[in-house]
Scaffold this motif. Structure first.
Motif, PDB file in Angstrom:
ATOM      1  N   ARG A  37       0.824  -1.221   0.000  1.00 19.70           N
ATOM      2  CA  ARG A  37       0.000   0.000   0.000  1.00 19.70           C
ATOM      3  C   ARG A  37       0.851   1.262   0.000  1.00 19.70           C
ATOM      4  N   HIS A  38       2.136   1.123   0.354  1.00 22.73           N
ATOM      5  CA  HIS A  38       2.961   2.320   0.558  1.00 22.73           C
ATOM      6  C   HIS A  38       4.205   2.390  -0.322  1.00 22.73           C
ATOM      7  N   ALA A  39       4.481   1.362  -1.107  1.00 27.53           N
ATOM      8  CA  ALA A  39       5.693   1.354  -1.942  1.00 27.53           C
ATOM      9  C   ALA A  39       5.350   0.907  -3.347  1.00 27.53           C
ATOM     10  N   ASP A  40       5.981   1.550  -4.330  1.00 30.74           N
ATOM     11  CA  ASP A  40       5.759   1.176  -5.725  1.00 30.74           C
ATOM     12  C   ASP A  40       6.518  -0.095  -6.104  1.00 30.74           C
ATOM     13  N   ARG A  57       6.441  -5.286  -8.205  1.00 33.11           N
ATOM     14  CA  ARG A  57       5.782  -4.008  -8.450  1.00 33.11           C
ATOM     15  C   ARG A  57       4.397  -4.059  -7.809  1.00 33.11           C
ATOM     16  N   SER A  58       4.095  -3.043  -7.011  1.00 33.74           N
ATOM     17  CA  SER A  58       2.832  -3.038  -6.282  1.00 33.74           C
ATOM     18  C   SER A  58       1.641  -2.830  -7.214  1.00 33.74           C
ATOM     19  N   THR A  59       0.555  -3.505  -6.894  1.00 36.23           N
ATOM     20  CA  THR A  59      -0.712  -3.272  -7.585  1.00 36.23           C
ATOM     21  C   THR A  59      -1.657  -2.421  -6.740  1.00 36.23           C
ATOM     22  N   ARG A  60      -1.168  -1.948  -5.583  1.00 33.03           N
ATOM     23  CA  ARG A  60      -2.047  -1.244  -4.639  1.00 33.03           C
ATOM     24  C   ARG A  60      -1.530   0.114  -4.181  1.00 33.03           C
ATOM     25  N   SER A  61      -0.306   0.486  -4.530  1.00 32.39           N
ATOM     26  CA  SER A  61       0.276   1.735  -4.044  1.00 32.39           C
ATOM     27  C   SER A  61      -0.273   2.934  -4.797  1.00 32.39           C
ATOM     28  N   ALA A  64      -1.766   3.365  -8.894  1.00 38.06           N
ATOM     29  CA  ALA A  64      -3.012   4.015  -9.332  1.00 38.06           C
ATOM     30  C   ALA A  64      -2.807   4.954 -10.506  1.00 38.06           C
ATOM     31  N   THR A  65      -1.555   5.418 -10.705  1.00 37.95           N
ATOM     32  CA  THR A  65      -1.286   6.366 -11.794  1.00 37.95           C
ATOM     33  C   THR A  65      -0.742   5.694 -13.041  1.00 37.95           C
ATOM     34  N   ARG A  66      -0.497   4.368 -12.986  1.00 31.31           N
ATOM     35  CA  ARG A  66       0.053   3.671 -14.149  1.00 31.31           C
ATOM     36  C   ARG A  66      -1.051   3.358 -15.172  1.00 31.31           C
ATOM     37  N   GLU A  75       1.269 -12.589  -4.640  1.00 24.61           N
ATOM     38  CA  GLU A  75       0.070 -12.264  -5.413  1.00 24.61           C
ATOM     39  C   GLU A  75      -1.070 -11.818  -4.497  1.00 24.61           C
ATOM     40  N   ARG A  76      -1.258 -12.516  -3.393  1.00 21.07           N
ATOM     41  CA  ARG A  76      -2.392 -12.219  -2.516  1.00 21.07           C
ATOM     42  C   ARG A  76      -2.171 -10.972  -1.666  1.00 21.07           C
ATOM     43  N   THR A  77      -0.920 -10.520  -1.531  1.00 17.75           N
ATOM     44  CA  THR A  77      -0.651  -9.318  -0.739  1.00 17.75           C
ATOM     45  C   THR A  77      -0.473  -8.067  -1.588  1.00 17.75           C
TER      46      THR A  77
END
Length: 254
Positions: A154-157, A244-248, A252-254, A210-212
């Motif tokens: 949630r906090h890192a790309d 690569r985060s799917t939640r940071s 959201a900007t990708r 994947e789940r996190t």
């Protein structure tokens, strides 16, 4: 900048830092005895294709070095790549209770932030967003790896991760490879170190990531890559991953 150039800078910086540590020669504590800068060799082997230049996304931005011992790699990121670095570690389990990192910060005139944090609590990160976290050799020391990875997502790309993995149980009677599982070690079973907990299979690690909230961008293993187990020193296999985060916020900007 290709990672080959980064590796060259890192190895040059390692020599400078070793000289600094030797000159300081503190008598009230000992330096962390393992070569954390050697991780650049594994990262070099990990990164492929366009990911060879992934640190271009990181340079100059906020970065967390989690479980970074004396902070060697964090100081490199700050002083050679211009990153704004937070070193996050737990004083009671750090080799010298973070005195090494504090001494180096003073000696180097560094602005690196040192944050004493217990990752096995419902902890908070020092800031809301990081371009990357370096999370090398820490996951299998955590009681609650799911919580930590989900919070980091949630906090890192980006996340550079390494952890011990295993293909067999210690008695070699059960094959773990191919199943999304983890083995919980006895307190004295792995290096006689009670801070070791969960050793995942590679399939289990991929499922966890994947789940996190992480996409696995590059992945490799090193060490004993055939019939590794969670306990034997000569059957130690390590996974290295670029995530690569799917939640940071960056996702959201990708």
């Amino acid at each position: 900048m290709d990672f080959e150039a980064v590796k060259k800078q890192a190895l040059e910086y390692r020599e400078e830092l070793l000289a600094t540590k030797a000159a300081l020669a503190p008598t009230d504590f000992g330096w962390y005895p393992y070569d954390t800068m050697a991780n650049v060799f594994h990262l070099d082997a990990l990164l492929s294709g366009p990911n060879r230049e992934v640190l271009d996304e990181v340079a100059g931005g906020p970065v967390a070095d989690i479980g970074g011992a004396d902070g060697d790699f964090g100081f490199f990121l700050e002083q050679r790549l211009g990153c704004d670095v937070d070193l996050i570690d737990h004083g009671p389990t750090n080799f010298n209770q973070l005195r090494g990192a504090e001494r180096l910060r003073t000696e180097l005139g560094s602005r690196l932030g040192i944050h004493e944090t217990d990752l096995d609590t419902q902890f908070r990160l020092p800031r809301d967003h990081y371009r990357a976290v370096f999370f090398l050799g820490i996951l299998y020391h955590l009681k609650n790896p799911y919580y930590v990875l989900e919070l980091l997502a949630r906090h890192a790309d980006l996340c550079f991760l390494s952890t011990r993995v295993a293909q067999l149980t210690p008695d070699h009677g059960t094959r773990l490879a191919g199943s999304p599982v983890a083995y919980l070690v006895h307190p004295t079973e792995t290096n006689n170190d009670p801070t070791n907990f969960w050793i995942f299979s590679t399939a289990g690690l991929h499922r966890l990531l994947e789940r996190t909230g992480w996409e696995v961008v590059d992945f490799t293993t090193v060490g004993c890559t055939e019939d590794s187990d969670p306990a034997s020193p000569d059957r130690d296999e390590r996974a290295f991953a670029l995530l690569r985060s799917t939640r940071s916020a960056g996702a959201a900007t990708r």
